[in-house]
Design a protein around this motif. Structure first.
Motif, PDB file in Angstrom:
ATOM      1  N   MET A   1       9.388  10.335 -10.498  1.00 31.58           N
ATOM      2  CA  MET A   1       7.979  10.403  -9.848  1.00 31.58           C
ATOM      3  C   MET A   1       7.726  10.332  -8.214  1.00 31.58           C
ATOM      4  SD  MET A   1       4.597   9.328 -11.558  1.00 31.58           S
ATOM      5  CE  MET A   1       4.257   7.910 -10.535  1.00 31.58           C
ATOM      6  N   VAL A   2       7.350  11.237  -7.782  1.00 30.95           N
ATOM      7  CA  VAL A   2       7.201  11.163  -6.294  1.00 30.95           C
ATOM      8  C   VAL A   2       6.131   9.995  -5.854  1.00 30.95           C
ATOM      9  CG1 VAL A   2       8.050  13.382  -5.495  1.00 30.95           C
ATOM     10  CG2 VAL A   2       5.417  13.101  -6.012  1.00 30.95           C
ATOM     11  N   TRP A   3       6.098   9.397  -4.670  1.00 28.62           N
ATOM     12  CA  TRP A   3       5.401   8.510  -4.106  1.00 28.62           C
ATOM     13  C   TRP A   3       4.385   9.118  -3.210  1.00 28.62           C
ATOM     14  CZ3 TRP A   3       3.638   5.773   0.154  1.00 28.62           C
ATOM     15  CH2 TRP A   3       3.214   4.674   0.046  1.00 28.62           C
ATOM     16  N   THR A   4       3.050   8.720  -3.247  1.00 24.71           N
ATOM     17  CA  THR A   4       2.212   9.333  -2.464  1.00 24.71           C
ATOM     18  C   THR A   4       1.240   8.507  -1.841  1.00 24.71           C
ATOM     19  OG1 THR A   4       0.354   9.691  -4.293  1.00 24.71           O
ATOM     20  CG2 THR A   4       1.933  11.839  -3.955  1.00 24.71           C
ATOM     21  N   ALA A   5       0.312   8.551  -1.046  1.00 18.49           N
ATOM     22  CA  ALA A   5      -0.640   7.553  -0.607  1.00 18.49           C
ATOM     23  C   ALA A   5      -1.384   7.121  -1.625  1.00 18.49           C
ATOM     24  CB  ALA A   5      -1.368   8.230   0.516  1.00 18.49           C
ATOM     25  N   ASP A   6      -1.693   7.688  -2.581  1.00 18.62           N
ATOM     26  CA  ASP A   6      -2.420   7.163  -3.812  1.00 18.62           C
ATOM     27  C   ASP A   6      -1.763   5.842  -4.403  1.00 18.62           C
ATOM     28  OD1 ASP A   6      -4.262   9.119  -3.604  1.00 18.62           O
ATOM     29  OD2 ASP A   6      -3.305  10.410  -5.162  1.00 18.62           O
ATOM     30  N   ALA A   7      -0.313   5.878  -4.140  1.00 19.87           N
ATOM     31  CA  ALA A   7       0.337   4.679  -4.816  1.00 19.87           C
ATOM     32  C   ALA A   7       0.105   3.388  -3.746  1.00 19.87           C
ATOM     33  CB  ALA A   7       1.834   5.231  -4.872  1.00 19.87           C
ATOM     34  N   ILE A   8      -0.523   3.492  -2.410  1.00 21.33           N
ATOM     35  CA  ILE A   8      -0.697   2.374  -1.746  1.00 21.33           C
ATOM     36  C   ILE A   8      -1.497   1.270  -2.712  1.00 21.33           C
ATOM     37  CG2 ILE A   8      -1.605   1.708   0.245  1.00 21.33           C
ATOM     38  CD1 ILE A   8      -1.065   4.057   1.659  1.00 21.33           C
ATOM     39  N   PRO A   9      -0.946   0.011  -2.933  1.00 26.79           N
ATOM     40  CA  PRO A   9      -1.707  -0.930  -3.224  1.00 26.79           C
ATOM     41  C   PRO A   9      -2.960  -1.269  -2.432  1.00 26.79           C
ATOM     42  CG  PRO A   9       0.239  -1.783  -2.984  1.00 26.79           C
ATOM     43  CD  PRO A   9       0.396  -0.522  -2.330  1.00 26.79           C
ATOM     44  N   SER A  10      -4.138  -2.075  -3.013  1.00 31.32           N
ATOM     45  CA  SER A  10      -5.166  -2.224  -2.493  1.00 31.32           C
ATOM     46  C   SER A  10      -4.769  -3.311  -1.212  1.00 31.32           C
ATOM     47  CB  SER A  10      -6.123  -3.261  -3.258  1.00 31.32           C
ATOM     48  OG  SER A  10      -7.139  -4.062  -2.369  1.00 31.32           O
ATOM     49  N   GLN A  11      -5.372  -2.963   0.059  1.00 27.45           N
ATOM     50  CA  GLN A  11      -5.156  -3.601   1.269  1.00 27.45           C
ATOM     51  C   GLN A  11      -6.437  -4.439   1.724  1.00 27.45           C
ATOM     52  OE1 GLN A  11      -1.853  -3.425   2.990  1.00 27.45           O
ATOM     53  NE2 GLN A  11      -1.269  -2.442   0.749  1.00 27.45           N
ATOM     54  N   GLU A  12      -7.168  -4.757   0.870  1.00 31.00           N
ATOM     55  CA  GLU A  12      -8.350  -5.455   0.960  1.00 31.00           C
ATOM     56  C   GLU A  12      -7.934  -6.865   1.497  1.00 31.00           C
ATOM     57  OE1 GLU A  12     -11.704  -4.841   0.873  1.00 31.00           O
ATOM     58  OE2 GLU A  12     -11.475  -3.036  -0.289  1.00 31.00           O
ATOM     59  N   GLY A  13      -8.580  -7.269   2.681  1.00 29.06           N
ATOM     60  CA  GLY A  13      -8.209  -8.645   3.301  1.00 29.06           C
ATOM     61  C   GLY A  13      -7.059  -8.729   3.952  1.00 29.06           C
ATOM     62  N   ARG A  14      -6.403  -7.572   4.307  1.00 29.49           N
ATOM     63  CA  ARG A  14      -5.229  -7.681   5.269  1.00 29.49           C
ATOM     64  C   ARG A  14      -5.540  -6.858   6.507  1.00 29.49           C
ATOM     65  NH1 ARG A  14      -0.514  -8.817   2.899  1.00 29.49           N
ATOM     66  NH2 ARG A  14       0.892  -6.981   3.536  1.00 29.49           N
ATOM     67  N   VAL A  15      -4.884  -7.435   7.404  1.00 31.92           N
ATOM     68  CA  VAL A  15      -4.983  -6.965   8.933  1.00 31.92           C
ATOM     69  C   VAL A  15      -3.715  -6.105   9.239  1.00 31.92           C
ATOM     70  CG1 VAL A  15      -5.456  -7.251  11.312  1.00 31.92           C
ATOM     71  CG2 VAL A  15      -6.443  -8.588   9.463  1.00 31.92           C
ATOM     72  N   ALA A  16      -3.885  -4.828   9.467  1.00 34.33           N
ATOM     73  CA  ALA A  16      -2.432  -3.904  10.034  1.00 34.33           C
ATOM     74  C   ALA A  16      -2.915  -3.602  11.607  1.00 34.33           C
ATOM     75  CB  ALA A  16      -2.344  -2.561   9.090  1.00 34.33           C
ATOM     76  N   LEU A  17      -1.550  -3.615  12.258  1.00 35.76           N
ATOM     77  CA  LEU A  17      -1.869  -3.164  13.484  1.00 35.76           C
ATOM     78  C   LEU A  17      -0.820  -1.777  13.604  1.00 35.76           C
ATOM     79  CD1 LEU A  17      -1.828  -4.787  16.809  1.00 35.76           C
ATOM     80  CD2 LEU A  17      -0.356  -2.844  16.587  1.00 35.76           C
ATOM     81  N   VAL A  18      -1.481  -0.556  14.115  1.00 36.89           N
ATOM     82  CA  VAL A  18      -0.691   0.647  14.126  1.00 36.89           C
ATOM     83  C   VAL A  18      -0.724   0.946  15.713  1.00 36.89           C
ATOM     84  CG1 VAL A  18      -0.415   3.147  13.282  1.00 36.89           C
ATOM     85  CG2 VAL A  18      -1.492   1.391  11.894  1.00 36.89           C
ATOM     86  N   THR A  19       0.429   1.128  16.108  1.00 35.36           N
ATOM     87  CA  THR A  19       0.744   1.669  17.621  1.00 35.36           C
ATOM     88  C   THR A  19       0.510   3.209  17.575  1.00 35.36           C
ATOM     89  OG1 THR A  19       3.201   1.599  17.673  1.00 35.36           O
ATOM     90  CG2 THR A  19       2.047  -0.383  18.363  1.00 35.36           C
ATOM     91  N   GLY A  20      -0.061   3.676  18.499  1.00 37.41           N
ATOM     92  CA  GLY A  20      -0.131   5.027  18.764  1.00 37.41           C
ATOM     93  C   GLY A  20      -1.143   5.705  17.461  1.00 37.41           C
ATOM     94  N   ALA A  21      -2.074   4.958  17.393  1.00 37.57           N
ATOM     95  CA  ALA A  21      -2.969   5.307  16.174  1.00 37.57           C
ATOM     96  C   ALA A  21      -4.065   6.544  16.372  1.00 37.57           C
ATOM     97  CB  ALA A  21      -3.655   4.172  15.537  1.00 37.57           C
ATOM     98  N   ASN A  22      -3.982   7.039  17.438  1.00 39.32           N
ATOM     99  CA  ASN A  22      -4.946   7.935  17.777  1.00 39.32           C
ATOM    100  C   ASN A  22      -4.436   9.359  17.572  1.00 39.32           C
ATOM    101  OD1 ASN A  22      -3.365   7.292  20.306  1.00 39.32           O
ATOM    102  ND2 ASN A  22      -4.059   9.396  20.863  1.00 39.32           N
TER     103      ASN A  22
END
Ligand SMILES: NC(=O)c1ccc[n+]([C@@H]2O[C@H](COP(=O)([O-])OP(=O)(O)OC[C@H]3O[C@@H](n4cnc5c(N)ncnc54)[C@H](OP(=O)(O)O)[C@@H]3O)[C@@H](O)[C@H]2O)c1
Length: 305
Positions: free
Chosen positions: A1-22
């Motif tokens: 089975m292919v992995w898609t963004a729907d498979a991302i587990p809940s990220q509630e309460g987590r902080v993520a930093l993305v460089t070049g996010a614009n």
């Protein structure tokens, strides 16, 4: 089975930093993480572009989007950004070393390094080392460094990493993308030795339709290069698809430190995330340690907090 963004587990309460996010993959990554409940810090060099990107995400009902000024071409800006993040949150769960520049005319960073080495590698290395203390002790903390298929053609120019002689736009890009994966693997080895629990992985998007290629053509390209990209266009997948390998590396339960993810079709040019091979030089610890030392020397004390 292919992995898609729907498979991302809940990220509630987590902080993520993305460089070049614009833009491009960074924007797609911010969108997907925010949709799963993360607080996403969009670290960008242009306040105007960052605000426009955030507005775009807010308009579709996403929340938890914060902006941070970060110019990876200036190690003092990196230091300020890391310190600002520490003041705002005091912790970090996910770091995406995503921003990048490809094939500009030879340009130097604020500290005098060739731009692609400086932005793609040194800036991200400094950012990571300065943010690691904020990731310490966090559950499932991960650093994902975005590389490219260009890593396979890369060579570290040990005696002239900033291309004072014979600058080659794509050679310098390949060097920086090889450095990205060498850094990701060496960071993983060090974190394992220190039993820190922080994992480091690498990912590449294959060919994704973003601002990367148009900017390369506009700043340093010629008509032939523009034609080659036009002919290749049908091979390019969307930014959302291109962002899947980095999202998988950062959030899939099965993804392990030291692994490298990329698309599964057309020799890694498009498709869904799968584990993929790593450039030979990055598998050699002596070379990785040599690059680490060289990077420390180049950054002259500006890598660490
Ligand atoms: N697209 C592909 O086919 C492809 C293939 C292989 C690897 N990659 C990698 O994917 C990553 C993301 O690129 P993309 O395709 O999404 O390209 P993109 O749309 O051009 O996005 C690049 C991002 O990096 C930012 N950036 C450039 N210089 C910076 C600096 N000095 N400080 C902070 N941010 C800076 C850009 O900001 P501005 O908007 O202000 O310029 C932009 O937000 C890069 O690491 C690239 O090497 C992409």
């Amino acid at each position: 089975m292919v992995w898609t963004a729907d498979a991302i587990p809940s990220q509630e309460g987590r902080v993520a930093l993305v460089t070049g996010a614009n833009s491009g993959l960074g924007l797609a990554t911010a969108r997907a993480l925010s949709a799963r409940g993360a607080t996403v810090v969009m670290a960008c060099r242009s306040r105007r572009k960052a605000e426009a990107a955030r507005s775009q995400l807010l308009e579709v009902g996403l929340t938890g989007l914060d902006l941070l000024e970060l110019d990876l071409a200036d190690l003092n800006s990196v230091r300020c950004a890391a310190s600002e993040l520490c003041d705002r949150y005091g912790h970090l769960d996910l770091l995406f070393n995503n921003a990048g520049v490809m094939a500009p005319p030879r340009t130097l960073t604020k500290q005098g390094h060739e731009l692609q080495l400086g932005v793609n590698h040194l800036g991200h290395m400094a950012l990571t080392l300065q943010l690691l203390p904020l990731m310490q002790g966090r559950h499932d903390a991960r650093v994902v460094t975005v590389t490219s298929g260009a890593q396979y053609f890369g060579r570290i120019r040990w005696t002239d990493p900033s291309w004072n002689e014979g600058y080659d736009r794509y050679g310098a890009y390949s060097q920086s993308k090889l450095a990205n994966v060498m850094f990701a693997l060496e960071l993983e080895a060090q974190q394992q030795e220190q039993e820190s629990g922080i994992r480091s992985l690498a990912a590449h998007p294959g060919l994704a339709r973003t601002d990367l290629q148009p900017t390369a053509i506009a700043t340093g390209g010629n008509q032939f290069e523009a034609l080659v990209y036009r002919l290749m266009d049908p091979l390019f997948q969307s930014a959302d698809m291109g962002a899947l390998p980095q999202l998988h590396a950062a959030t899939a339960e099965t993804a392990q430190g030291g692994e490298h993810y990329g698309p599964d079709q057309w020799g890694g040019m498009r498709g869904h995330p799968t584990r993929c091979w790593i450039a030979q030089a990055a598998l050699d610890r002596e070379q990785r340690q040599r690059l680490w030392q060289l990077s420390e020397e180049l950054a002259g004390g500006l890598l660490m907090p």
